[in-house]
Design an enzyme around this catalytic site. Structure first.
Site, PDB file in Angstrom:
ATOM      1  NE  ARG A 269     -15.053   5.386  67.570  1.00  0.00           N
ATOM      2  CZ  ARG A 269     -14.177   4.427  67.827  1.00  0.00           C
ATOM      3  NH1 ARG A 269     -14.010   3.429  66.994  1.00  0.00           N
ATOM      4  NH2 ARG A 269     -13.444   4.458  68.913  1.00  0.00           N
TER       5      ARG A 269
ATOM      6  CG  ASN B 254     -16.262  -1.185  67.398  1.00  0.00           C
ATOM      7  OD1 ASN B 254     -15.682  -2.272  67.373  1.00  0.00           O
ATOM      8  ND2 ASN B 254     -15.738  -0.095  67.927  1.00  0.00           N
ATOM      9  CD  GLU B 255     -14.985  -0.816  72.177  1.00  0.00           C
ATOM     10  OE1 GLU B 255     -15.031   0.427  72.120  1.00  0.00           O
ATOM     11  OE2 GLU B 255     -14.006  -1.433  72.614  1.00  0.00           O
TER      12      GLU B 255
ATOM     13  CD  GLU C 240     -11.400  -3.139  69.369  1.00  0.00           C
ATOM     14  OE1 GLU C 240     -10.945  -2.230  70.085  1.00  0.00           O
ATOM     15  OE2 GLU C 240     -12.407  -3.005  68.670  1.00  0.00           O
TER      16      GLU C 240
ATOM     17  CD1 TRP D  76      -8.181   5.049  73.180  1.00  0.00           C
ATOM     18  CD2 TRP D  76      -8.735   5.174  75.341  1.00  0.00           C
ATOM     19  NE1 TRP D  76      -8.212   3.765  73.669  1.00  0.00           N
ATOM     20  CE2 TRP D  76      -8.554   3.808  74.996  1.00  0.00           C
ATOM     21  CE3 TRP D  76      -9.087   5.484  76.659  1.00  0.00           C
ATOM     22  CZ2 TRP D  76      -8.707   2.767  75.920  1.00  0.00           C
ATOM     23  CZ3 TRP D  76      -9.244   4.451  77.576  1.00  0.00           C
ATOM     24  CH2 TRP D  76      -9.055   3.115  77.188  1.00  0.00           C
TER      25      TRP D  76
ATOM     26  CD  GLU E  94      -9.278   4.995  67.241  1.00  0.00           C
ATOM     27  OE1 GLU E  94      -9.861   4.823  68.316  1.00  0.00           O
ATOM     28  OE2 GLU E  94      -9.369   4.224  66.275  1.00  0.00           O
ATOM     29  CE  LYS E  95      -2.682  12.838  63.623  1.00  0.00           C
ATOM     30  NZ  LYS E  95      -4.145  13.027  63.724  1.00  0.00           N
ATOM     31  CG  PHE E  96      -0.479  10.206  68.165  1.00  0.00           C
ATOM     32  CD1 PHE E  96       0.667  10.179  67.384  1.00  0.00           C
ATOM     33  CD2 PHE E  96      -1.226  11.377  68.211  1.00  0.00           C
ATOM     34  CE1 PHE E  96       1.082  11.302  66.676  1.00  0.00           C
ATOM     35  CE2 PHE E  96      -0.822  12.508  67.506  1.00  0.00           C
ATOM     36  CZ  PHE E  96       0.329  12.471  66.736  1.00  0.00           C
ATOM     37  CG  HIS E  97      -4.598   2.934  69.417  1.00  0.00           C
ATOM     38  ND1 HIS E  97      -4.171   1.626  69.388  1.00  0.00           N
ATOM     39  CD2 HIS E  97      -5.584   2.987  70.347  1.00  0.00           C
ATOM     40  CE1 HIS E  97      -4.885   0.923  70.260  1.00  0.00           C
ATOM     41  NE2 HIS E  97      -5.744   1.717  70.859  1.00  0.00           N
TER      42      HIS E  97
HETATM   43  C1  GLA Z   1     -12.102   0.710  70.927  1.00  0.00           C
HETATM   44  C2  GLA Z   1     -12.671   0.621  69.525  1.00  0.00           C
HETATM   45  C3  GLA Z   1     -11.644   0.660  68.454  1.00  0.00           C
HETATM   46  C4  GLA Z   1     -10.556   1.652  68.776  1.00  0.00           C
HETATM   47  C5  GLA Z   1      -9.953   1.289  70.113  1.00  0.00           C
HETATM   48  C6  GLA Z   1      -8.800   2.166  70.510  1.00  0.00           C
HETATM   49  O1  GLA Z   1     -11.889  -0.490  71.505  1.00  0.00           O
HETATM   50  O2  GLA Z   1     -13.463  -0.515  69.350  1.00  0.00           O
HETATM   51  O3  GLA Z   1     -12.284   1.011  67.243  1.00  0.00           O
HETATM   52  O4  GLA Z   1     -11.105   2.915  68.834  1.00  0.00           O
HETATM   53  O5  GLA Z   1     -10.947   1.437  71.102  1.00  0.00           O
HETATM   54  O6  GLA Z   1      -8.268   1.791  71.739  1.00  0.00           O
END
Ligand code: GLA
Length: 677
Positions: free
Chosen positions: A115, A153-154, A310, A318, A358-361
């Site tokens: 991404r 996003n961010e 978030e 991560w 991100e399956k382990f988030h």
């Molecule tokens: C960021 C992103 C999210 C996700 C989270 C995971 O904040 O905006 O899409 O990847 O990290 O912690």
């Protein structure tokens, strides 16, 4: 089109998270909304990564599933924060427009399959995001579920800089506009050094790979340029939405965890500020960093309520070792954000992803499902936020400001500084943590800002301080303010050039000193400071000492050992109606206590006197105050307050016991004497 509201149309406090239902079969959505209702979720962010589903082929839109989703949410009383998917263009886009990919500093072109791969300098990308944002706004601008827009996003992660040919062309245009002439550019960058003088605009390069370090002034401008370009991309989407819709528009910041974005500037572009925050696992006191981030977010929001867009219910995925939150920790984290001004508590993400990176988030609804500890705590938190709904709109007030400037961060983080051990973020945290442990609520401020309402202004890391900012600080002291400045501040101007007159010269009047020479310590070397004001004390120090040239300041502590033995370590200077304090060595958060206690006395700031583990912030409403208490300790702590704990309904006369690991939100009437803690 009428002006946008600055808060989404919602009852009470907002509660929810990112929701990515496109990863799940349709029947799961029904389960999701049922469980969302059970948890008290009233808003979810959707569509942030959905470009490939919304526009499967160029110009061919598929809105049917989004129609269905928004209708379903609305039917269940859940609002949507509708994302634009510009952070993740589809495969067809990069296939068709390969030049829209980002080139890194070594010349590697970043491919598809992740991404955040698009270049801010690509005209095709800018056109495509405007089209997509416009199409979404046209279709959903009047949808009753949509209460807010979430662009991108961010910004700035995972990539911000682009060294490709189009970005370099924009860079040259940007410089031409900024400097007007090559003479001005050469002067600003000091290109007489190492023979870097430019004689034609097309010779100007980007600060990519070079044999040794790149011109630091060029790199600083590159950081400004990159940030400007990202903001331009935001504005492209914002304007495309605004043509069709009037809900508030936001994009999620990362406050203290962001590097590429100057949030003072970004905050001016959004209708409502939102922020993402994740705990840093290696830090045993990560909740202090959380508080810092929340205060910084509120400050860039100009003190107005903001959205925690978030955070995580438990572990992230991560970091090197992703520690899980302990029972109760999520609630403490959320309440700290609330106490420091957030009127929306949201998570990444609603349902844990089975596939992908991100399956382990963790998630609000973990892989373990609804009969899990995490989900039970999610439901409990939703209930708390309903109970505390009256807090909404109340504000935090502070007597102390901590100076925070992203330009100074950019400049200080460049190479070849006097010591690798002097770090912007480390000093920011240490000074903030001292104030946090003392129970002193702070705002963050830009050094150019009007500071007159603060009793105390603290500058932990103002390496880059322009002459006009320094004049602002000097005026602040003259007019009766107390200023505390840490070493390696007021060193360079906006071009990373050392101030004329030497180190700290622009603050000479305020601080009563300049610095003749830096005396950094070796790695691991420690020293001692002898404190002589009031009760004598010996404080441990490390990393840094310096040769201070006094110009009126009084020495209140000197280095007892180390390369600067016998030289001043901490000074105090009366100037005009106020006082300028200076710390010329590195003191840790504990050693800083001695300094701060003396500074508080000058400033008329009172530490809370509460146990360091009991975090307390007051939000001020129109007629009442809300005292938000978070106990990070294992033992119960007593909080002097009279009022009603909104979370339990308990009335308290003069003292509330906050259980170990527990939280409270006490409504107090101003007259009842429970006003300040
Ligand atoms: C960021 C992103 C999210 C996700 C989270 C995971 O904040 O905006 O899409 O990847 O990290 O912690």
């Amino acid at each position: 089109m009428t002006a946008a509201a600055s808060w989404p149309r919602l009852e009470g406090l907002a509660y929810g998270g990112d929701y990515n239902p496109e990863q799940w079969p349709r029947e799961t959505w029904d389960d999701d909304v049922r469980l969302m209702r059970e948890a008290g979720v009233n808003i979810v962010s959707v569509g942030i990564f959905s470009w490939a589903m919304l526009e499967p082929e160029e110009g061919v839109y598929d809105f049917a599933w989004m129609d269905d989703l928004l209708d379903l949410l609305h039917a269940n009383g859940i609002a949507a924060d509708l994302g634009t998917p510009s952070v993740s263009p589809p495969a067809w886009f990069f296939h068709r427009y390969p030049d829209a990919r980002v080139t890194d500093k070594d010349g590697t072109v970043m491919g598809f399959g992740s991404r955040g791969m698009a270049s801010h300098a690509s005209p095709e990308y800018r056109e495509a995001i405007a089209r997509m944002a416009g199409a979404l706004a046209e279709r959903y601008g009047d949808h009753p579920a949509v209460v807010m827009w979430h662009i991108h996003n961010e910004y700035g992660v995972p990539v911000a800089e682009d060294f490709g040919p189009r970005a370099v062309a924009s860079w040259r245009r940007w410089l031409e506009e900024r400097y007007g002439s090559l003479d001005a550019l050469n002067a600003a960058w000091g290109t007489a050094f190492w023979g870097q003088r430019y004689g034609a605009w097309e010779h100007v390069v980007a600060p990519a790979a070079t044999p040794t370090i790149v011109n630091p002034a060029m790199k600083l401008d590159w950081a400004r340029f990159t940030d400007d370009q990202l903001r331009e991309c935001f504005v492209v989407e914002r304007d495309a939405i605004r043509a069709h819709a009037d809900q508030p528009i936001t994009t999620n910041f990362m406050a203290h965890q962001s590097w590429n974005t100057d949030l003072w500037k970004w905050a001016e572009l959004v209708d409502v500020v939102s922020d993402d925050h994740y705990l840093w696992s290696p830090d045993p006191d990560a909740h202090v960093g959380l508080a810092l981030s929340a205060d910084l977010t509120r400050s860039v929001a100009g003190g107005k309520p903001w959205i925690l867009m978030e955070h995580s219910t438990s572990a992230v995925n991560w970091q090197g070792r992703n520690t899980a939150k302990r029972p109760g920790e999520m609630r403490r984290n959320a309440l700290t954000h609330l106490g420091r001004g957030a009127d929306a508590i949201m998570f990444f993400q609603w349902r844990a992803s089975r596939s992908g990176a991100e399956k382990f988030h963790s998630a609000m609804l973990p892989h373990a499902g609804a009969s899990s500890r995490v989900f039970r705590e999610v439901v409990e938190l939703g209930g708390h936020l309903q109970d505390a709904a009256q807090v909404r709109g109340s504000v935090v007030e502070a007597d102390v400001a901590v100076l925070y400037d992203w330009e100074s961060l950019w400049a200080q983080d460049l190479e070849w500084r006097p010591s690798d051990d002097v770090q912007f973020r480390e000093r920011m945290r240490a000074f903030y943590e001292r104030l946090w442990r003392d129970g002193v609520t702070v705002d963050f401020a830009h050094p150019d800002q009007d500071l007159s309402r603060y009793r105390l202004v603290v500058a932990p890391a103002s390496y880059l301080l322009t002459a006009s900012s320094a004049a602002n600080l000097t005026r602040y002291v003259e007019n009766g303010g107390t200023l505390l400045v840490n070493f390696f501040s007021a060193i360079v101007d906006e071009h990373d050039a050392v101030h004329e007159g030497g180190f700290v010269a622009p603050l000479r009047d305020a601080l009563g000193l300049t610095v003749e020479e830096f005396l950094p310590l070796r790695e691991g070397e420690t020293a001692e400071v002898r404190w002589t004001r009031g009760a004598e004390a010996v404080l441990p120090s490390d990393v840094w000492q310096e040769d201070i040239a006094l110009a009126g300041a009084e020495v209140v502590a000197e280095n007892a050992t180390g390369p600067g033995a016998g030289k001043p370590a901490v000074t105090r200077n009366e100037h005009g109606e106020g006082v300028g304090w200076y710390v010329g060595t590195r003191l840790d958060v504990h050693a800083l206590k001695t300094v701060f206690d003396a500074v508080y006395a000058d400033a008329g700031v009172e530490p809370s006197g509460l146990p360091e583990t009991l975090e307390v912030v007051t939000r001020h409403g129109a007629a009442e105050d809300f005292v938000v208490a978070v106990n990070h300790g294992d033992d119960a702590a007593r909080l002097p307050v009279a009022g009603t704990d909104l979370l339990t309904g308990a009335e308290t006369e003069g003292e509330l016991e906050v259980p170990g690991g527990g939280v409270a939100v006490v409504r107090t009437s101003r007259e009842s004497g429970g006003e300040e803690v």
